[in-house]
Design an enzyme around this catalytic site. Structure first.
Site, PDB file in Angstrom:
ATOM      1  N   THR A  14      -0.991  -0.598  -6.851  1.00  0.00           N
ATOM      2  CA  THR A  14      -1.181  -2.054  -6.971  1.00  0.00           C
ATOM      3  C   THR A  14      -1.634  -2.441  -8.368  1.00  0.00           C
ATOM      4  O   THR A  14      -1.361  -3.548  -8.831  1.00  0.00           O
ATOM      5  CB  THR A  14      -2.206  -2.509  -5.912  1.00  0.00           C
ATOM      6  OG1 THR A  14      -1.614  -2.318  -4.628  1.00  0.00           O
ATOM      7  CG2 THR A  14      -2.583  -3.965  -6.055  1.00  0.00           C
ATOM      8  N   SER A  61       1.421   4.369  -3.422  1.00  0.00           N
ATOM      9  CA  SER A  61       0.862   5.693  -3.097  1.00  0.00           C
ATOM     10  C   SER A  61       1.016   6.076  -1.632  1.00  0.00           C
ATOM     11  O   SER A  61       0.796   7.224  -1.278  1.00  0.00           O
ATOM     12  CB  SER A  61      -0.594   5.810  -3.544  1.00  0.00           C
ATOM     13  OG  SER A  61      -1.468   5.142  -2.667  1.00  0.00           O
ATOM     14  N   THR A  94      -4.263   2.748  -4.347  1.00  0.00           N
ATOM     15  CA  THR A  94      -5.545   3.016  -3.677  1.00  0.00           C
ATOM     16  C   THR A  94      -5.379   3.662  -2.302  1.00  0.00           C
ATOM     17  O   THR A  94      -6.315   4.266  -1.792  1.00  0.00           O
ATOM     18  CB  THR A  94      -6.363   1.718  -3.522  1.00  0.00           C
ATOM     19  OG1 THR A  94      -5.656   0.813  -2.668  1.00  0.00           O
ATOM     20  CG2 THR A  94      -6.653   1.077  -4.847  1.00  0.00           C
ATOM     21  N   ASP A  95      -4.181   3.541  -1.699  1.00  0.00           N
ATOM     22  CA  ASP A  95      -4.051   3.987  -0.303  1.00  0.00           C
ATOM     23  C   ASP A  95      -4.290   5.487  -0.125  1.00  0.00           C
ATOM     24  O   ASP A  95      -4.906   5.903   0.856  1.00  0.00           O
ATOM     25  CB  ASP A  95      -2.673   3.604   0.258  1.00  0.00           C
ATOM     26  CG  ASP A  95      -2.617   2.129   0.633  1.00  0.00           C
ATOM     27  OD1 ASP A  95      -3.631   1.428   0.449  1.00  0.00           O
ATOM     28  OD2 ASP A  95      -1.569   1.676   1.110  1.00  0.00           O
TER      29      ASP A  95
HETATM   30  C1  SIN Z   1      -0.709   1.840  -3.241  1.00  0.00           C
HETATM   31  O1  SIN Z   1      -1.536   2.585  -2.699  1.00  0.00           O
HETATM   32  O2  SIN Z   1       0.078   2.232  -4.111  1.00  0.00           O
HETATM   33  C2  SIN Z   1      -0.639   0.404  -2.842  1.00  0.00           C
HETATM   34  C3  SIN Z   1      -1.949  -0.149  -2.461  1.00  0.00           C
HETATM   35  C4  SIN Z   1      -2.942  -0.182  -3.594  1.00  0.00           C
HETATM   36  O3  SIN Z   1      -2.769   0.380  -4.665  1.00  0.00           O
HETATM   37  O4  SIN Z   1      -3.994  -0.846  -3.357  1.00  0.00           O
END
Ligand code: SIN
Length: 313
Positions: A14, A61, A94-95
């Site tokens: 993100t 991710s 973040t995932d």
């Molecule tokens: C991801 O994990 O690539 C999408 C969600 C995020 O980064 O918060």
């Protein structure tokens, strides 16, 4: 005095996301914006460090695979081996950030700071958090405080150790948490000399009311070399699973009891792990226990030594 030299490895997420054309702010695509654009948006970085950047992946991710972990590992090892580089920052979705962070924590050499960061809002959000997170990550990677703690994660102004960090909330800038305080984090790097090789397949099977044992047989038939059981309570194995688990052990599949709750799974409590040949996760959550088991299997650790890569209570 010369500024520290920090390498940025970008993998998407993100932090590099952009809102879909015509969409509202809740609809965006992760991993779109190139790393150069992310750095240009934060001119303050120039006062902290001399940066060079590499776009190694461009992923959401949720789509990250063990092969992508190996790609990150190889780029990170190369950077850390360069005497001109003082520290490393990885930009990540973040995932699954905590899985990558723990993988790198176990598989990178210790010494120079390594900091992962991401963002909860896409790069074109009017109040994007990516720029502040990037700034904080570079600051930490360039600092003496970032040394000797293993891989760190910084989100929303707060550093976390890779061993304990977790994404605890689906949304909000304060999505990440960890206990204990990051200043007590210790380096690991026990698989730092592991040669690059495909990581063995290890699956996670959730325990829930009525969970069918055929999932175990299906994973084994499909080539799993390890199974992490994300069980209820204190890692309680459903009775209906026992025959399938014994068959899996007879096939040489590593079985690891973990819990979907917080707190430790204590070895040989309520069940004879030693007799069954089962591993226990201690207080590692199932996705991180899986990372440790994959590395132990890749390193060829036999069933007698595998437990030593997991916390034992
Ligand atoms: C991801 O994990 O690539 C999408 C969600 C995020 O980064 O918060």
């Amino acid at each position: 005095m010369a500024l520290p030299r920090i390498r940025i490895l970008a993998t998407g997420g993100t932090i590099a996301g952009e809102t879909c054309p015509g969409g509202d702010i809740t609809r965006y695509r992760a991993g779109v914006r190139p790393v150069e654009a992310l750095l240009t948006a934060v001119p303050e970085l120039g006062a902290l460090a001399t940066l060079d950047a590499e776009q190694i992946l461009s992923l959401d991710s949720k789509d990250m695979t063990p092969d992508d972990w190996l790609c990150m590992l190889s780029a990170a090892r190369q950077a850390l081996a360069d005497p001109a580089i003082d520290g490393l920052v990885l930009l990540h979705g973040t995932d699954t950030l905590e899985e990558s962070a723990y993988f790198l924590h176990l598989a990178l050499p210790t010494g120079k700071p390594v900091v992962l960061t991401g963002a909860m809002r896409p790069a074109d959000h009017p109040e994007a958090d990516g720029p502040a997170n990037l700034l904080a990550a570079v600051k930490l990677a360039a600092s003496a405080e970032g040394v000797g703690k293993g891989v760190l994660v910084v989100m929303n102004g707060k550093p976390h150790g890779a061993r304990h960090v977790r994404k605890a909330r689906t949304s909000g800038l304060d999505a990440f948490e960890s206990d204990p305080d990051w200043t007590t984090a210790r380096p690991d790097g026990r698989f730092a000399s592991l040669a690059r090789a495909p990581l063995p397949r290890v699956d996670i099977l959730p325990g829930y009311a009525g969970a069918p044992a055929m999932l175990i047989d299906a994973c084994v038939a499909d080539g799993a070399q390890g199974l992490v059981l994300a069980l209820s309570g204190h890692g309680s194995v459903p009775s209906a699973w026992e025959p399938s688990l014994r068959r899996a052990r007879e096939h040489g599949v590593a079985i690891l009891r973990a819990s979907r709750c917080a707190g430790p799974v204590i070895r040989n409590a309520n069940v004879d792990d030693d007799r069954e040949g089962w591993l226990t996760a201690g207080d590692l959550p199932p996705p991180k226990a899986r990372v440790a088991l994959m590395l132990a299997l890749a390193a060829g650790w036999d069933s007698a030594t595998r437990q030593t890569c997991l916390p034992t209570f």
